[in-house]
Write a protein that holds these residues in place. Structure first.
Motif, PDB file in Angstrom:
ATOM      1  N   GLU A  76       0.821  -1.218   0.000  1.00  0.00           N
ATOM      2  CA  GLU A  76       0.000   0.000   0.000  1.00  0.00           C
ATOM      3  C   GLU A  76       0.850   1.259   0.000  1.00  0.00           C
ATOM      4  OE1 GLU A  76      -0.949   3.497   2.111  1.00  0.00           O
ATOM      5  OE2 GLU A  76      -0.099   1.822   3.250  1.00  0.00           O
ATOM      6  N   ALA A  77       1.747   1.384   0.983  1.00  0.00           N
ATOM      7  CA  ALA A  77       2.488   2.635   1.140  1.00  0.00           C
ATOM      8  C   ALA A  77       3.440   2.903  -0.021  1.00  0.00           C
ATOM      9  CB  ALA A  77       3.230   2.637   2.477  1.00  0.00           C
ATOM     10  N   PRO A  78       4.308   1.954  -0.420  1.00  0.00           N
ATOM     11  CA  PRO A  78       5.186   2.234  -1.558  1.00  0.00           C
ATOM     12  C   PRO A  78       4.426   2.552  -2.847  1.00  0.00           C
ATOM     13  CG  PRO A  78       5.995   0.346  -0.341  1.00  0.00           C
ATOM     14  CD  PRO A  78       4.636   0.670   0.209  1.00  0.00           C
ATOM     15  N   THR A  79       3.318   1.864  -3.083  1.00  0.00           N
ATOM     16  CA  THR A  79       2.548   2.123  -4.295  1.00  0.00           C
ATOM     17  C   THR A  79       1.974   3.538  -4.293  1.00  0.00           C
ATOM     18  OG1 THR A  79       1.965  -0.214  -4.524  1.00  0.00           O
ATOM     19  CG2 THR A  79       0.543   1.372  -5.645  1.00  0.00           C
ATOM     20  N   LEU A  80       1.394   3.919  -3.180  1.00  0.00           N
ATOM     21  CA  LEU A  80       0.818   5.261  -3.068  1.00  0.00           C
ATOM     22  C   LEU A  80       1.916   6.319  -3.098  1.00  0.00           C
ATOM     23  CD1 LEU A  80      -1.900   6.695  -2.688  1.00  0.00           C
ATOM     24  CD2 LEU A  80      -1.549   6.517  -0.221  1.00  0.00           C
ATOM     25  N   HIS A  81       3.008   6.082  -2.373  1.00  0.00           N
ATOM     26  CA  HIS A  81       4.082   7.072  -2.278  1.00  0.00           C
ATOM     27  C   HIS A  81       4.813   7.221  -3.610  1.00  0.00           C
ATOM     28  CE1 HIS A  81       4.287   6.482   2.378  1.00  0.00           C
ATOM     29  NE2 HIS A  81       3.071   6.774   1.915  1.00  0.00           N
ATOM     30  N   ARG A  82       4.956   6.129  -4.347  1.00  0.00           N
ATOM     31  CA  ARG A  82       5.593   6.210  -5.668  1.00  0.00           C
ATOM     32  C   ARG A  82       4.768   7.125  -6.588  1.00  0.00           C
ATOM     33  NH1 ARG A  82       5.860   1.151  -6.333  1.00  0.00           N
ATOM     34  NH2 ARG A  82       7.993   0.848  -5.557  1.00  0.00           N
ATOM     35  N   GLU A  83       3.462   6.969  -6.544  1.00  0.00           N
ATOM     36  CA  GLU A  83       2.567   7.802  -7.352  1.00  0.00           C
ATOM     37  C   GLU A  83       2.689   9.267  -6.960  1.00  0.00           C
ATOM     38  OE1 GLU A  83      -0.895   7.764 -10.179  1.00  0.00           O
ATOM     39  OE2 GLU A  83       0.750   6.406  -9.722  1.00  0.00           O
ATOM     40  N   ILE A  84       2.730   9.533  -5.672  1.00  0.00           N
ATOM     41  CA  ILE A  84       2.787  10.911  -5.184  1.00  0.00           C
ATOM     42  C   ILE A  84       4.122  11.563  -5.513  1.00  0.00           C
ATOM     43  CG2 ILE A  84       2.909  12.294  -3.062  1.00  0.00           C
ATOM     44  CD1 ILE A  84       0.692  10.417  -1.942  1.00  0.00           C
ATOM     45  N   PHE A  85       5.213  10.863  -5.269  1.00  0.00           N
ATOM     46  CA  PHE A  85       6.523  11.472  -5.520  1.00  0.00           C
ATOM     47  C   PHE A  85       6.787  11.662  -7.011  1.00  0.00           C
ATOM     48  CE2 PHE A  85       7.464  10.499  -1.056  1.00  0.00           C
ATOM     49  CZ  PHE A  85       8.024  11.726  -0.693  1.00  0.00           C
ATOM     50  N   ARG A 272      -9.599   6.105  -8.581  1.00  0.00           N
ATOM     51  CA  ARG A 272      -8.136   6.132  -8.662  1.00  0.00           C
ATOM     52  C   ARG A 272      -7.518   5.458  -7.444  1.00  0.00           C
ATOM     53  NH1 ARG A 272      -4.231  11.530  -8.715  1.00  0.00           N
ATOM     54  NH2 ARG A 272      -2.263  10.429  -9.155  1.00  0.00           N
ATOM     55  N   TYR A 273      -8.028   5.774  -6.273  1.00  0.00           N
ATOM     56  CA  TYR A 273      -7.529   5.194  -5.021  1.00  0.00           C
ATOM     57  C   TYR A 273      -7.667   3.676  -5.039  1.00  0.00           C
ATOM     58  CZ  TYR A 273      -7.124   4.422   0.053  1.00  0.00           C
ATOM     59  OH  TYR A 273      -6.754   3.980   1.308  1.00  0.00           O
ATOM     60  N   VAL A 274      -8.845   3.198  -5.356  1.00  0.00           N
ATOM     61  CA  VAL A 274      -9.097   1.756  -5.375  1.00  0.00           C
ATOM     62  C   VAL A 274      -8.261   1.088  -6.459  1.00  0.00           C
ATOM     63  CG1 VAL A 274     -10.835  -0.030  -5.740  1.00  0.00           C
ATOM     64  CG2 VAL A 274     -11.393   1.993  -4.363  1.00  0.00           C
ATOM     65  N   GLY A 275      -8.157   1.734  -7.625  1.00  0.00           N
ATOM     66  CA  GLY A 275      -7.374   1.168  -8.704  1.00  0.00           C
ATOM     67  C   GLY A 275      -5.913   0.981  -8.333  1.00  0.00           C
ATOM     68  N   LEU A 276      -5.375   1.907  -7.564  1.00  0.00           N
ATOM     69  CA  LEU A 276      -3.981   1.809  -7.139  1.00  0.00           C
ATOM     70  C   LEU A 276      -3.765   0.721  -6.096  1.00  0.00           C
ATOM     71  CD1 LEU A 276      -2.967   5.574  -6.746  1.00  0.00           C
ATOM     72  CD2 LEU A 276      -1.867   3.925  -8.269  1.00  0.00           C
ATOM     73  N   LEU A 277      -4.709   0.565  -5.171  1.00  0.00           N
ATOM     74  CA  LEU A 277      -4.446  -0.217  -3.969  1.00  0.00           C
ATOM     75  C   LEU A 277      -5.260  -1.495  -3.818  1.00  0.00           C
ATOM     76  CD1 LEU A 277      -4.111   2.708  -1.388  1.00  0.00           C
ATOM     77  CD2 LEU A 277      -2.322   1.601  -2.741  1.00  0.00           C
ATOM     78  N   GLN A 278      -6.175  -1.775  -4.727  1.00  0.00           N
ATOM     79  CA  GLN A 278      -7.014  -2.953  -4.539  1.00  0.00           C
ATOM     80  C   GLN A 278      -6.215  -4.252  -4.569  1.00  0.00           C
ATOM     81  OE1 GLN A 278      -9.977  -3.140  -7.613  1.00  0.00           O
ATOM     82  NE2 GLN A 278      -8.502  -2.890  -9.290  1.00  0.00           N
ATOM     83  N   GLU A 279      -5.077  -4.259  -5.243  1.00  0.00           N
ATOM     84  CA  GLU A 279      -4.211  -5.438  -5.268  1.00  0.00           C
ATOM     85  C   GLU A 279      -3.797  -5.856  -3.865  1.00  0.00           C
ATOM     86  OE1 GLU A 279       0.303  -6.610  -6.856  1.00  0.00           O
ATOM     87  OE2 GLU A 279      -0.657  -4.751  -7.517  1.00  0.00           O
ATOM     88  N   TYR A 280      -3.757  -4.885  -2.954  1.00  0.00           N
ATOM     89  CA  TYR A 280      -3.297  -5.139  -1.592  1.00  0.00           C
ATOM     90  C   TYR A 280      -4.439  -5.228  -0.583  1.00  0.00           C
ATOM     91  CZ  TYR A 280       0.877  -3.796  -4.060  1.00  0.00           C
ATOM     92  OH  TYR A 280       1.882  -3.717  -4.999  1.00  0.00           O
ATOM     93  N   GLY A 281      -5.669  -5.325  -1.068  1.00  0.00           N
ATOM     94  CA  GLY A 281      -6.805  -5.502  -0.180  1.00  0.00           C
ATOM     95  C   GLY A 281      -7.437  -4.217   0.299  1.00  0.00           C
ATOM     96  N   PHE A 282      -7.043  -3.076  -0.275  1.00  0.00           N
ATOM     97  CA  PHE A 282      -7.614  -1.793   0.106  1.00  0.00           C
ATOM     98  C   PHE A 282      -8.717  -1.436  -0.888  1.00  0.00           C
ATOM     99  CE2 PHE A 282      -3.609  -1.948   2.123  1.00  0.00           C
ATOM    100  CZ  PHE A 282      -3.586  -1.046   3.165  1.00  0.00           C
ATOM    101  N   GLY A 283      -9.834  -0.983  -0.354  1.00  0.00           N
ATOM    102  CA  GLY A 283     -10.958  -0.609  -1.198  1.00  0.00           C
ATOM    103  C   GLY A 283     -11.590   0.677  -0.732  1.00  0.00           C
ATOM    104  N   ALA A 284     -12.802   0.928  -1.168  1.00  0.00           N
ATOM    105  CA  ALA A 284     -13.493   2.162  -0.804  1.00  0.00           C
ATOM    106  C   ALA A 284     -13.712   2.277   0.697  1.00  0.00           C
ATOM    107  CB  ALA A 284     -14.825   2.248  -1.547  1.00  0.00           C
ATOM    108  N   THR A 285     -13.830   1.129   1.390  1.00  0.00           N
ATOM    109  CA  THR A 285     -14.042   1.180   2.845  1.00  0.00           C
ATOM    110  C   THR A 285     -12.808   1.690   3.584  1.00  0.00           C
ATOM    111  OG1 THR A 285     -13.419  -1.164   2.992  1.00  0.00           O
ATOM    112  CG2 THR A 285     -15.770  -0.649   2.914  1.00  0.00           C
ATOM    113  N   GLU A 286     -11.656   1.694   2.905  1.00  0.00           N
ATOM    114  CA  GLU A 286     -10.419   2.175   3.541  1.00  0.00           C
ATOM    115  C   GLU A 286     -10.134   3.644   3.245  1.00  0.00           C
ATOM    116  OE1 GLU A 286     -10.831  -1.461   4.497  1.00  0.00           O
ATOM    117  OE2 GLU A 286     -10.581  -1.180   2.347  1.00  0.00           O
TER     118      GLU A 286
END
Length: 300
Positions: A76-85, A272-286
């Motif tokens: 979750e964190a590296p995927t999101l942080h890579r996108e942001i940086f 966009r959020y779900v598309g980035l992180l759903q691979e790791y079990g994160f969805g709209a509820t997160e």
């Protein structure tokens, strides 16, 4: 890939988890030279990262939050942080593995620029570092046998059905179960997430209580189980969000603020959020609610 037992060290277990070792050693912060890669403070931090072309990030090898698979940093964190940086003009994450208790001390010592480990935002940690706005919340869920024979959906239904609920030993979920009125003799302590899955499959417990994120990840390797929809438990009338975020060194508020501006664009766009992180079990509820602010979480 990280072992499932590492999930028990997430830092959501109790407010003081992993706070040990956060004492600032005199001279430690000043020991970091501005000539070191990525160690510039204040307004120059982002520009320094842009010039060098990478940001040094720390991870604790804990799936699904931040872990190494082969030679690739995932989670979750590296995927999101890579996108942001990348949006900030810094194209590469350079990872450093750290023990969980060493993440913030290493940040203070200038060993890396950002903690990318899905760390929970607590007042104790806010005293030693600065957090981004929440990247996610961690609603609770229940792992049950396939088909959900007891038809439990949350703690209220678990209490009504008189089921036996498993929790991690010493974890905050035990207090959630007790707070919902489930009697102590119906709450069983387990040492590792896999122990909970095994107990569900073996019929020793009816449901295993943990964050939905962790349970969905765990279910991938435990056929015969399923995970309920996530829900927010309450303690003393307050919803328990268990939010996590990126962590920066004090003095790098401008870097944190730039990060937050890009983070807001992602968490404001559900697809966009779900598309980035759903691979790791994160969805709209997160997705963190817009009213949930780090400044308030740091106050306790």
């Amino acid at each position: 890939m990280a072992d499932f037992p590492n999930l028990s060290r997430r830092g959501f277990l109790n407010r003081s988890a992993a706070v040990g070792g956060l004492l600032v050693v005199p001279g430690l912060l000043s020991a970091c030279s501005k000539t070191d890669a990525g160690s510039a403070d204040g307004a120059g931090a982002l520009e320094a990262l842009r010039k060098q072309g990478f940001v040094r990030v720390a991870y604790a090898n804990e799936a699904p939050y931040g872990y190494m698979e082969g030679k690739q940093l995932k989670g979750e964190a590296p995927t999101l942080h890579r996108e942001i940086f990348k949006a900030l003009g810094v194209d590469e994450l350079k990872p450093t593995l750290s023990e969980w208790d060493g993440l913030i001390p290493g940040l203070q010592a200038g060993k890396y620029d950002v903690v990318s480990a899905g760390m929970a935002i607590t007042p104790e940690r806010c005293a030693n570092a600065i957090f981004s706005e929440p990247e996610f919340i961690s609603p609770t869920a229940l792992m049950v046998k396939k088909g959900n024979p007891k038809k439990v959906t949350d703690l209220a239904s678990a209490k009504a059905a008189g089921v036996v609920v498993g929790v991690m030993s010493g974890a905050v979920e035990g207090s959630y179960a007790e707070g919902a009125g489930i009697s102590k003799d119906r709450i069983k302590s387990l040492q590792k997430p896999q122990d909970g899955a095994d107990a569900v499959k073996g019929g020793r417990i009816d449901a295993f209580l943990l964050t939905g994120i962790s349970l969905r990840w765990l279910a991938k390797t435990n056929p015969g189980t399923e995970v309920t929809e996530a829900f927010l438990p309450e303690l003393d009338g307050k919803r328990q969000y268990s939010p996590g975020g990126a962590v920066f060194r004090k003095g790098n508020e401008d870097l944190r603020d730039a990060f937050n501006r890009e983070l807001k664009k992602i968490v404001s766009d559900r697809s966009r959020y779900v598309g980035l992180l759903q691979e790791y079990g994160f969805g709209a509820t997160e997705l963190p609610p817009t009213t949930l602010k780090t400044a308030d979480l740091c106050k306790g």
